[in-house]
Design an enzyme around this catalytic site. Sequence first.
Site: not given
Length: 301
Positions: A17-18, A208, A210, A241, A250
Amino acid sequence: MMLTLPKKATIIEVGPRDGLQNEKLFVPTEIKKQFIASLRGAGIKEMELTSFVSPQWVPQMADAAEVVFECLDSLTRNFVLAPNQKGINRVYMTNCNAVAVFIGVSDSFNQRNINKTTQQGMAELIPLIQELKEKHYFVRACISTAFYCPFEGKIDPSHTIKLCHEFVEAGVDELSVADTIGMAAPNEVYSLFSQLKTTFGNILLTAHFHDTRKLALSNILAALQAGIDRFDTSAGGLGGCPFAPGAAGNVATEDVVYMLERMDINTGIDLNKLLEAIEIIRPHLSRPIESTYFRLNTFAN
């Protein structure tokens, strides 16, 4: 001085997803399915499968319904991102029982992302979270720009904690707190997560990161020291993003797993099988895989 470390850590794989949401090339649906299955085969137990968002804004997620239909299983906690009522209504049409919602701490980020201020966004999300909990869904709150915003700069930690309070009061099961643009330093990470751990000891807390400035692994170590043992990562370091200029991928799942296992922190993930999963997705990407573990352990580059 001995480090205070957990015996095991949970990896939440966000690659499907991300990791893919900002990918320029549309990845064929069958490849996404193979990627997800292979990640599961590597030992991943929690995973973001896709998101129910408008394909006009995120074309990569146009096949979300098919991915969810084909890729749910009973052994993995399968998250689907659903940012609003329309997305949640689509979740109700599936057998998925874990939903991720999101909002940024920063007003500027939210205004560019969802065309609302933070409080306007929360006013819409809170009733949806309560509805999901009444229907016995697991709810994960993804909190963007928890440390820095690409438009406002440094975020006051008290603002992040206040937003977390609102989510907890609404009934969420998990807080995923994100360094969206990869600007946080380890001391800032340790400080914020220590406060969150003290304040929200009964809620699942996930970090989370990056890897924009190559501090993600250092920040994970700082989070571990603060008592955090759940981490969002993306196989191959995929991601970014679309609403945060300059946000790199990420932190790579394989780099995190390698570091944790070297520190005798069990993840339950097979690194060789993880590399096999990355090889499935790699030919369909617009950029090379740049994670250190992948580079040192394959001949792809």
